[in-house]
Write a protein that holds these residues in place. Sequence first.
Motif, PDB file in Angstrom:
ATOM      1  N   ALA A  90       2.148   1.036  -2.740  1.00 36.63           N
ATOM      2  CA  ALA A  90       1.456   1.347  -1.366  1.00 36.63           C
ATOM      3  C   ALA A  90       1.677   2.573  -0.858  1.00 36.63           C
ATOM      4  O   ALA A  90       0.787   3.027  -0.052  1.00 36.63           O
ATOM      5  CB  ALA A  90       2.063  -0.012  -0.647  1.00 36.63           C
ATOM      6  N   THR A  91       2.988   3.112  -1.079  1.00 35.76           N
ATOM      7  CA  THR A  91       3.311   4.801  -0.577  1.00 35.76           C
ATOM      8  C   THR A  91       2.227   5.514  -1.159  1.00 35.76           C
ATOM      9  O   THR A  91       1.793   6.316  -0.137  1.00 35.76           O
ATOM     10  CB  THR A  91       4.796   4.949  -0.746  1.00 35.76           C
ATOM     11  OG1 THR A  91       5.500   4.024  -0.085  1.00 35.76           O
ATOM     12  CG2 THR A  91       5.186   6.237  -0.054  1.00 35.76           C
ATOM     13  N   ARG A  92       2.293   5.697  -2.239  1.00 37.50           N
ATOM     14  CA  ARG A  92       1.493   6.504  -3.078  1.00 37.50           C
ATOM     15  C   ARG A  92      -0.011   6.304  -2.430  1.00 37.50           C
ATOM     16  O   ARG A  92      -0.878   7.380  -2.355  1.00 37.50           O
ATOM     17  CB  ARG A  92       1.659   6.477  -4.551  1.00 37.50           C
ATOM     18  CG  ARG A  92       2.891   6.786  -4.861  1.00 37.50           C
ATOM     19  CD  ARG A  92       3.155   8.455  -4.866  1.00 37.50           C
ATOM     20  NE  ARG A  92       4.483   8.929  -5.012  1.00 37.50           N
ATOM     21  CZ  ARG A  92       5.026   9.018  -6.423  1.00 37.50           C
ATOM     22  NH1 ARG A  92       4.426   8.843  -7.518  1.00 37.50           N
ATOM     23  NH2 ARG A  92       6.298   9.506  -6.449  1.00 37.50           N
ATOM     24  N   PHE A  93      -0.505   5.314  -2.406  1.00 35.40           N
ATOM     25  CA  PHE A  93      -1.896   4.963  -2.214  1.00 35.40           C
ATOM     26  C   PHE A  93      -2.088   5.422  -0.697  1.00 35.40           C
ATOM     27  O   PHE A  93      -3.362   6.142  -0.470  1.00 35.40           O
ATOM     28  CB  PHE A  93      -2.260   3.449  -2.331  1.00 35.40           C
ATOM     29  CG  PHE A  93      -3.801   3.324  -1.829  1.00 35.40           C
ATOM     30  CD1 PHE A  93      -4.787   3.694  -2.600  1.00 35.40           C
ATOM     31  CD2 PHE A  93      -4.073   2.554  -0.690  1.00 35.40           C
ATOM     32  CE1 PHE A  93      -6.191   3.481  -2.166  1.00 35.40           C
ATOM     33  CE2 PHE A  93      -5.452   2.334  -0.096  1.00 35.40           C
ATOM     34  CZ  PHE A  93      -6.418   3.012  -1.058  1.00 35.40           C
ATOM     35  N   LEU A  94      -1.307   5.180   0.180  1.00 40.88           N
ATOM     36  CA  LEU A  94      -1.308   5.725   1.547  1.00 40.88           C
ATOM     37  C   LEU A  94      -1.429   7.251   1.662  1.00 40.88           C
ATOM     38  O   LEU A  94      -2.149   7.734   2.286  1.00 40.88           O
ATOM     39  CB  LEU A  94      -0.181   4.999   2.183  1.00 40.88           C
ATOM     40  CG  LEU A  94      -0.087   5.515   3.944  1.00 40.88           C
ATOM     41  CD1 LEU A  94      -1.234   5.218   4.448  1.00 40.88           C
ATOM     42  CD2 LEU A  94       1.085   5.038   4.331  1.00 40.88           C
ATOM     43  N   GLU A  95      -0.617   7.871   0.620  1.00 42.85           N
ATOM     44  CA  GLU A  95      -0.791   9.175   0.716  1.00 42.85           C
ATOM     45  C   GLU A  95      -2.018   9.709   0.346  1.00 42.85           C
ATOM     46  O   GLU A  95      -2.683  10.588   0.860  1.00 42.85           O
ATOM     47  CB  GLU A  95       0.296   9.996  -0.077  1.00 42.85           C
ATOM     48  CG  GLU A  95       1.772   9.733   0.290  1.00 42.85           C
ATOM     49  CD  GLU A  95       2.682   9.800  -0.741  1.00 42.85           C
ATOM     50  OE1 GLU A  95       2.488  10.111  -1.893  1.00 42.85           O
ATOM     51  OE2 GLU A  95       3.988   9.872  -0.523  1.00 42.85           O
ATOM     52  N   LEU A  96      -2.507   9.078  -0.704  1.00 43.08           N
ATOM     53  CA  LEU A  96      -4.115   9.567  -1.415  1.00 43.08           C
ATOM     54  C   LEU A  96      -5.093   9.400  -0.118  1.00 43.08           C
ATOM     55  O   LEU A  96      -5.868  10.177  -0.026  1.00 43.08           O
ATOM     56  CB  LEU A  96      -4.216   8.808  -2.617  1.00 43.08           C
ATOM     57  CG  LEU A  96      -5.719   9.046  -3.192  1.00 43.08           C
ATOM     58  CD1 LEU A  96      -5.782  10.364  -3.540  1.00 43.08           C
ATOM     59  CD2 LEU A  96      -5.931   8.130  -4.277  1.00 43.08           C
ATOM     60  N   LEU A  97      -5.017   8.109   0.518  1.00 36.46           N
ATOM     61  CA  LEU A  97      -6.095   7.614   1.266  1.00 36.46           C
ATOM     62  C   LEU A  97      -5.940   8.464   2.589  1.00 36.46           C
ATOM     63  O   LEU A  97      -7.148   9.274   3.165  1.00 36.46           O
ATOM     64  CB  LEU A  97      -5.744   6.231   1.947  1.00 36.46           C
ATOM     65  CG  LEU A  97      -6.916   5.595   2.733  1.00 36.46           C
ATOM     66  CD1 LEU A  97      -8.251   5.453   2.145  1.00 36.46           C
ATOM     67  CD2 LEU A  97      -6.207   4.198   3.167  1.00 36.46           C
ATOM     68  N   HIS A  98      -4.863   9.003   3.103  1.00 39.96           N
ATOM     69  CA  HIS A  98      -4.517   9.958   4.132  1.00 39.96           C
ATOM     70  C   HIS A  98      -5.073  11.267   4.011  1.00 39.96           C
ATOM     71  O   HIS A  98      -5.833  11.865   4.671  1.00 39.96           O
ATOM     72  CB  HIS A  98      -3.070  10.223   4.548  1.00 39.96           C
ATOM     73  CG  HIS A  98      -2.762  10.981   5.829  1.00 39.96           C
ATOM     74  ND1 HIS A  98      -2.393  12.183   5.522  1.00 39.96           N
ATOM     75  CD2 HIS A  98      -2.954  10.704   6.936  1.00 39.96           C
ATOM     76  CE1 HIS A  98      -2.191  12.665   6.686  1.00 39.96           C
ATOM     77  NE2 HIS A  98      -2.741  11.923   7.740  1.00 39.96           N
TER      78      HIS A  98
END
Length: 330
Positions: free
Chosen positions: A284-292
């Motif tokens: 979830a942390t890595r996906f949030l970084e990518l989405l941001h």
Amino acid sequence: MISTEDLHFFITLTSAVSLADAARKLDVTPPAVTQRLRLLENRLGMRLIDRSGRRMVLTDEGELLAVHARRICDDIGNLSDTLASRRGTVAGHLRVIAPLGFGQRYVAPAIAQFRSLYPEVSASLMLSDRPARFSDDMWDLMVHIGELRDSSLVSRRLAPNRRILCAAPRYLARRGAPQHPDELRMHDCIALRENDEDVTMWRFTPKHQGAPASVRIEPVLTSNDGGTVRDWALAGLGIIARSEWDVAEHLHAGRLVALLDAWTQPDADIVALISSRHGRSLRATRFLELLHASTLQQPWLPRVGSEQAQHDQRVQDLCADESTVRTTAA
């Protein structure tokens, strides 16, 4: 005996308002849900749900099973995340909920990109006109646009997003452009029903001096799909108040015209909500970084060639960094 698959099934069942609703969430037929529940109850030798009325009501035994099922599934998920993190591996199942239009246009491609970076991650994307109605045990990350009513949720701003009042030139040629918010009562207005908001109350603040204005419109057309509302406006059927991400390209091309330039409407920032139960996993942390990274530069805004190339390069750089991290960890 009861399996973790049974526990996940029962958790989904308890989060539904009816067997038909549970069937939709499980992507099976209502009879299949009924049969599986009956088999589970027969195996345990007790009734878990009272189905005598229209709504499902948990029995005392059903309440007990639901509490322990969530706890056990949370513990298993947390253990898997911890072990994967120690290996430096991004793995597991990522669950994302997003609004219909924005989710289709921007979140779905981000998930596809994320999956290519981390093959050990599986993902599900739920698109809804009312994403806030899902409890946080059903998602890792939720994309939300507009007013956030539950301030207890951890959020991260993904991108600014203005609301813009606009209409097609053909409508304005026929009806004229309003010069003050109060004049909207005499116009054909189109409303988008989403997030359980009061969508017929349009609020305005003057950019300079003056008193705010609130107008209760009587929409001639309503829909829960933003794309439909935008298309009606493009067809010249009325005035809409829509997010900048949805109408920016049409404003730039002249297919829509911004109205009441001396006034602003409340912003509808795009934010990511993080589940208190599942949102702190590495995936979830890595996906949030990518989405941001992919939304911060507001890709919906018109750009000249060099600006678009710079935006694309930023996203590619992030993906390259993530790929390096994954390869090194492996």
